[in-house]
Enzyme design. Sequence first.
Site, short mmCIF file in Angstrom:
data_model
loop_
_atom_site.label_atom_id
_atom_site.label_comp_id
_atom_site.label_asym_id
_atom_site.label_seq_id
_atom_site.Cartn_x
_atom_site.Cartn_y
_atom_site.Cartn_z
N HIS A 87 73.09 3.54 141.39
CA HIS A 87 73.41 2.21 140.51
C HIS A 87 74.23 1.22 141.08
O HIS A 87 74.41 -0.06 140.76
CB HIS A 87 74.19 2.89 139.44
CG HIS A 87 73.52 3.86 138.45
ND1 HIS A 87 72.27 3.38 137.80
CD2 HIS A 87 73.68 5.06 138.23
CE1 HIS A 87 71.69 4.35 137.02
NE2 HIS A 87 72.64 5.33 137.31
N HIS A 118 78.88 -5.09 142.14
CA HIS A 118 77.64 -5.59 141.22
C HIS A 118 77.06 -6.69 141.94
O HIS A 118 77.85 -7.73 142.30
CB HIS A 118 77.98 -5.73 139.76
CG HIS A 118 78.62 -4.51 139.30
ND1 HIS A 118 78.00 -3.56 138.41
CD2 HIS A 118 79.96 -4.10 139.30
CE1 HIS A 118 78.69 -2.78 138.04
NE2 HIS A 118 79.95 -3.05 138.29
N HIS A 141 84.89 -4.45 141.43
CA HIS A 141 85.64 -3.97 140.53
C HIS A 141 86.72 -3.13 141.16
O HIS A 141 86.05 -2.08 141.88
CB HIS A 141 85.03 -3.33 139.29
CG HIS A 141 84.03 -4.40 138.40
ND1 HIS A 141 83.36 -3.69 137.72
CD2 HIS A 141 84.29 -5.33 138.38
CE1 HIS A 141 82.54 -4.75 136.89
NE2 HIS A 141 83.48 -5.81 137.21
#
Length: 290
Positions: A87, A118, A141
């Site tokens: 992911h 991301h 993050h």
Amino acid sequence: MADLSFIEDAVAFPEKEEDEEEEEEGVEWGYEEGVEWGLVFPDANGEYQSPINLNSREARYDPSLLDVRLSPNYVVCRDCEVTNDGHTIQVILKSKSVLSGGPLPQGQEFELYEVRFHWGRENQRGSEHTVNFKAFPMELHLIHWNSTLFGSIDEAVGKPHGIVIIALFVQIGKEHVGLKAVTEILQDIQYKGKSKTIPCFNPNTLLPDPLLRDYWVYEGSLTIPPCSEGVTWILFRYPLTISQLQIEEFRRLRTHVKGAELVEGCDGILGDNFRPTQPLSDRVIRAAFQ
């Protein structure tokens, strides 16, 4: 879920039944069906979800945010593990780095657990949050948990004042020297489940301004399942810069294990791993700057 890192064993909310917990633990998820997360992860249907669009004109200036300076006491991490979980890319930090001050409860420290990335398949998209509906090619993050109130990040997930996430937008430009330790080994962890230990990683290189005065704050949730709320978001106004070559290393990563048979219509490229922005509802975005 073996690939969910810090939230895989997160303590469930007390009102959940045991069979519901088992159902969440055993379900795979992906970004192509992100709108359906709430069918299995009820917290994803909450009123205060993340990410959001930051409308700079509607943000409320709050000078009290600067009464106590936001203070990241980060230390260099030795032997950090970098993992492709299918992911995202995770950098797990073993050294004890802590964050305090700013909008955080007085006298409480939040320990930095990991850094997550991301990014988009193209430079026009990739960030989870947007600013005035503008997306960036990437968003980082820095995920912290309240080590004053809780004994582990698992205990802190889903609790009030349990999690703090610093979000950093990324634009394309000069090479980011601090991220070279990560981008240089991505070819070695191209496939899901692959990990590599890097000798040194300095999270201080990710902070855009030594004064740390230009940021927004709002209350939201995790942006990946189970999408638990109780997360304080701190988003820095000024983006980091990485080179085109560095972001291309991320775009070569895969969502699957090596040799896996892909389903029809799936190319297995890891990218566009961002959740759509969620309604702001009645939340207030505070700004530490005018």
